[in-house]
Design an enzyme around this catalytic site. Structure first.
Site, PDB file in Angstrom:
ATOM      1  N   GLU A 326       2.069   0.383  10.436  1.00 36.51           N
ATOM      2  CA  GLU A 326       1.367  -0.736   9.804  1.00 36.51           C
ATOM      3  C   GLU A 326      -0.078  -0.858  10.309  1.00 36.51           C
ATOM      4  O   GLU A 326      -0.547  -1.944  10.647  1.00 36.51           O
ATOM      5  CB  GLU A 326       2.144  -2.038  10.007  1.00 36.51           C
ATOM      6  CG  GLU A 326       3.541  -1.955   9.400  1.00 36.51           C
ATOM      7  CD  GLU A 326       4.344  -3.240   9.460  1.00 36.51           C
ATOM      8  OE1 GLU A 326       4.086  -4.057  10.360  1.00 36.51           O
ATOM      9  OE2 GLU A 326       5.242  -3.418   8.620  1.00 36.51           O
ATOM     10  N   ASP A 400      13.759  -3.724   7.462  1.00 36.25           N
ATOM     11  CA  ASP A 400      13.015  -4.702   8.272  1.00 36.25           C
ATOM     12  C   ASP A 400      13.703  -6.056   8.269  1.00 36.25           C
ATOM     13  O   ASP A 400      13.285  -6.942   7.524  1.00 36.25           O
ATOM     14  CB  ASP A 400      11.590  -4.840   7.711  1.00 36.25           C
ATOM     15  CG  ASP A 400      10.695  -5.641   8.621  1.00 36.25           C
ATOM     16  OD1 ASP A 400      11.073  -5.873   9.772  1.00 36.25           O
ATOM     17  OD2 ASP A 400       9.606  -6.040   8.166  1.00 36.25           O
ATOM     18  N   GLU A 428      12.506 -14.421   9.954  1.00 31.40           N
ATOM     19  CA  GLU A 428      11.383 -14.038   9.095  1.00 31.40           C
ATOM     20  C   GLU A 428      11.787 -13.943   7.626  1.00 31.40           C
ATOM     21  O   GLU A 428      11.126 -14.498   6.758  1.00 31.40           O
ATOM     22  CB  GLU A 428      10.799 -12.697   9.573  1.00 31.40           C
ATOM     23  CG  GLU A 428       9.679 -12.170   8.699  1.00 31.40           C
ATOM     24  CD  GLU A 428       9.149 -10.812   9.144  1.00 31.40           C
ATOM     25  OE1 GLU A 428       9.553 -10.329  10.217  1.00 31.40           O
ATOM     26  OE2 GLU A 428       8.335 -10.232   8.402  1.00 31.40           O
TER      27      GLU A 428
HETATM   28  C1  GCV Z   1       4.579  -7.711  14.101  1.00 33.26           C
HETATM   29  C2  GCV Z   1       7.303  -6.634   9.747  1.00 33.26           C
HETATM   30  C3  GCV Z   1       6.623  -7.959   9.871  1.00 33.26           C
HETATM   31  C4  GCV Z   1       5.344  -7.824  10.646  1.00 33.26           C
HETATM   32  C5  GCV Z   1       5.669  -7.255  12.017  1.00 33.26           C
HETATM   33  C6  GCV Z   1       6.349  -5.908  11.811  1.00 33.26           C
HETATM   34  C7  GCV Z   1       6.788  -5.279  13.110  1.00 33.26           C
HETATM   35  O1  GCV Z   1       6.567  -5.788   8.949  1.00 33.26           O
HETATM   36  O2  GCV Z   1       6.396  -8.507   8.619  1.00 33.26           O
HETATM   37  O3  GCV Z   1       4.743  -9.094  10.747  1.00 33.26           O
HETATM   38  O4  GCV Z   1       4.533  -7.121  12.809  1.00 33.26           O
HETATM   39  O5  GCV Z   1       7.494  -6.086  11.024  1.00 33.26           O
HETATM   40  O6  GCV Z   1       7.941  -5.439  13.457  1.00 33.26           O
HETATM   41  O7  GCV Z   1       5.983  -4.636  13.751  1.00 33.26           O
END
Ligand code: GCV
Length: 724
Positions: A326, A400, A428
């Site tokens: 990411e 995720d 989340e």
């Molecule tokens: C901290 C998902 C979440 C992100 C998070 C990522 C991760 O994509 O939406 O906010 O980033 O996981 O676990 O690194």
């Protein structure tokens, strides 16, 4: 109220002096205020309310007349404090505490090294078998007096035992003839905070960050102590305090003393400090021209940085690293692989005994068209190449933190690399802090899932605790989001997910029901009708959420907020951030074909699991559309068509959410008014949004199914047009 470091020390010492003089604990620095009356039920005290047991207290008074914790280490001191104040609150009488003075009805806590009474009991062989964090609680006689002994090889183990004893009293269990032996199933039981240095929290739903970086290191919010107490009470032994999307400044000379000050507060409670590190720090912080892990200058920079950290935090736990994921920098930026990146950092930690926790949450599009397959492909190739102090942290599922995912195929697949599980308590994708969703059931499902890597019984839990592939270090990590909201977690029931993540990390074989029962008793009292009702709500809550959001294996039906339904979400920077990539709905059907006839993702599991998921007859229906692409008219086990089954599930979920609300209303008068109202207010939102999920998803999919959207018989749900 914040206190300076100097005040903090002096109030603590003043409190200890009071204890020794036989007065009940009243340390103003203890903001949870154990034993306070039930008036201020704002949720601040979490599960450590120590509310008076009333008439039930009588049976405990003769067994808890005095607290004796020998020794004067910071951990011994907080153990004495916690027991004295907790018992006083629960029993409604002052419970004197000190370092000596054993009498009938004493609770004697310590280690063979600190306590002559414990030495005299010859517990050492048994304690050695339990390790420094394990403990024994026994009803015994010392100097011919009946006492309760809480013994461990280590002082933190004794503190855990003290919390166990407090829990027994809090939950109204008998303590007259105790014989308890406990040891944690995994060595690392960590929290990950996704807190940014500017005070915001990524995917945080309970206010701003607990860590006040601007006022650290000189000002220590009493909340830091309460945070550490809460963690120790559930066996958490480490915290990564900053976001894995890491700001390099946390490693700077400006921030490290702040980190050290927090570590000092956590230390007596056995909570070790860890940091998330940004792989590009040598460039962004150190001014080097490269962060290439094979560059000698880069290694030297990290070694010096790690040495600097250990000078300030001698028991520092290590780094957590999100690399090449990411947008985060990583070794692939220099054509190096994940092992080369992790090993370079591991070398810097080796002299200090620290670990590098390398996250497996990577999904480079060039590895495979299916996001679910990518981490397995990359990491299985590297098994055996990591240095011994590299631990790979794997999310419970391969996408995720979806409301329901099959376990990640990496569990059990890496034989030579220690694997930690990453679970998420922040909710989340699970209603955030608006929906009542207890995740203990989800984690029980995960820990008990059978990977079959070494035949039947190779559960995920057993792959984690070293039973399947023996490992020097084992662990379970939970992403949590306690913040500055008065109740820490945003929703009172979200506290249960912080609680359950610790309890299940300690023992992944605990049932979700047992954990819910404990939490409910400690949080809302022992009144049987209340306990039964709340536990029942919690046990059903996750399945209810799955039903009104993503049943039958559907996943990622959201947009960027990860909260509201957005099945039409087809445009994003990346295809695998959309919803359509996953559900693939068309006139022909719906679902992602991950079978051996499809993209072969099921082949990443051991043959027994592969075959079970691959075969339509044996694939659990809750994973149907995760693994199979099916026509709308496909007949599921109920005899209904897939389309009809989706309607039934969505309606059931929304109806059951309304049921949660009605049930909660029935607890008015049994739960204190403030918490009752705050939960009730959240349930209004949950019920409304559950109906909107149902209607938006079904009306969206109907354009593809082309079949009638007839509510199930008996449903009186009105149509909802407004978006979440
Ligand atoms: C901290 C998902 C979440 C992100 C998070 C990522 C991760 O994509 O939406 O906010 O980033 O996981 O676990 O690194």
């Amino acid at each position: 109220m914040a206190v300076t470091r100097r005040e903090f020390v002096s109030t603590t010492l003043a409190g200890l002096a009071m204890l020794d003089s036989g007065l009940a604990w009243a340390d103003p620095a203890q903001a949870i205020a154990p034993g306070a009356t039930l008036g201020a039920e704002d949720g601040y005290r979490l599960w450590l309310r120590y509310a008076p047991l009333g008439s039930q207290a009588e049976v405990y008074r003769s067994a808890v007349r005095r607290i004796v914790v020998e020794g004067s280490s910071p951990t011994a001191d907080v153990t004495r404090t916690e027991l004295a104040s907790g018992m006083a609150g629960l029993l409604g009488v002052a419970v004197p505490a000190g370092r000596d003075g054993i009498q009938a009805g004493s609770v004697v806590v310590g280690t063979p090294a600190t306590s002559s009474a414990i030495r005299g009991l010859n517990l050492e062989p048994a304690l050695k078998a339990l390790g420094p964090e394990g403990y024994i609680i026994r009803s015994v006689r010392v100097a011919n007096q009946p006492v309760t002994v809480v013994a461990s090889l280590g002082e933190v183990g004794a503190l855990y035992g003290a919390f166990h004893l407090l829990r027994l009293v809090q939950t109204a269990q008998p303590i007259a003839t105790l014989d308890v032996s406990e040891r944690p199933k995994v060595t690392l039981r960590l929290l990950n905070h996704w807190d940014n240095l500017n005070g915001t929290i990524e995917r945080g739903y309970a206010g701003r960050s607990l860590w006040n970086w601007a006022s650290l290191p000189d000002t220590l919010d009493p909340r830091y102590v309460d945070y550490a107490r809460a963690n120790a009470s559930i066996g958490i032994n480490g915290a990564v305090v900053n976001n894995v999307n890491a700001d390099v400044r946390v490693l700077s000379p400006e921030y490290l003393p702040k980190v050290a000050a927090l570590a000092n507060v956590f230390r007596p409670y056995g909570v070790k400090m860890y940091l998330s590190a940004n792989f590009a720090a040598p460039v962004r912080l150190g001014g080097l021209t490269t962060a290439d892990p094979l560059d000698a200058g880069v290694l030297a920079w990290w070694k010096a940085k790690v040495d600097e950290i250990y000078r300030l935090v001698p028991d520092f736990g290590g780094f957590c690293v999100k690399a090449n994921s990411e947008g985060q920098p990583g070794p692939k930026d220099y054509n190096r692989n994940h092992a080369e990146g992790a090993n370079m950092l591991a070398e810097a930690f080796a002299p200090h005994g620290g670990n590098v926790i390398w996250r497996a949450f990577i999904y480079d599009e060039d590895v495979d068209p299916d996001r679910a397959k990518r981490a397995y492909i990359e990491f299985t190739k590297l098994d055996g190449q990591f240095k011994p102090n590299v631990l790979v942290q794997v999310k419970n599922g391969a996408i995720d933190f979806m409301p329901r995912e099959p376990f990640h195929p990496l569990f059990g697949a890496l034989e030579k690399t220690p694997v930690l599980a990453e679970i998420q308590g922040t909710q989340e994708y699970l209603g955030q802090a608006r929906h009542l969703v207890y995740l203990g059931t989800m984690w029980e499902e995960f820990f008990k899932a059978d990977t079959h890597v070494k035949g039947p019984g190779s559960t995920v839990g057993r792959t984690l605790d070293g039973s399947i592939h023996p490992s020097r270090v084992t662990g379970i990590v939970s992403v949590v989001n306690p913040g500055l909201d008065r109740n820490w977690s945003g929703h009172h029931f979200s506290q249960s997910n912080w609680y359950a993540s610790g309890r299940l990390a300690w023992n992944h074989e605990l049932t979700a029901r047992a954990v819910a029962d404990e939490w409910t008793r400690m949080t809302f009292g022992n009144q049987p009708a209340t306990v039964d009702t709340v536990v029942d709500m919690m046990m059903r809550s996750r399945e209810i959420f799955v039903n009104y959001t993503m049943p039958i294996g559907l996943h990622h039906l959201i947009g960027g907020d990860h909260y509201a339904p957005m099945p039409q979400n087809a445009k994003s920077q990346r295809a695998d951030w959309t919803a359509t990539y996953y559900h693939q709905a068309s006139k022909d059907g719906i679902g992602f074909d991950r079978t051996m006839r499809g993209n072969g993702a099921v082949g990443q599991y051991a043959p027994a699991v592969r075959d079970r998921f691959d075969n339509l007859q044996t694939c659990p229906e809750e994973f149907l559309l995760w693994f199979h692409r099916l026509p709308w008219t496909y007949r599921v086990k109920s005899g209904r068509t897939l389309w009809e089954e989706l309607i039934v599930k969505y309606y059931q979920g929304a109806t059951d959410a309304a049921g949660l609300q009605t049930t909660w209303q029935s607890l008015a008068g049994r739960v204190d008014p403030q918490r009752h109202k705050e939960v009730a207010d959240r349930l209004v939102i949950q019920v409304e949004h559950a109906a909107q999920w149902r209607d938006q998803i079904l009306t969206y999919f109907q354009q593809f199914s082309g079949m009638p959207l007839n509510p199930p018989a008996g449903s009186s749900a009105p149509p909802v047009s407004r978006g979440v």
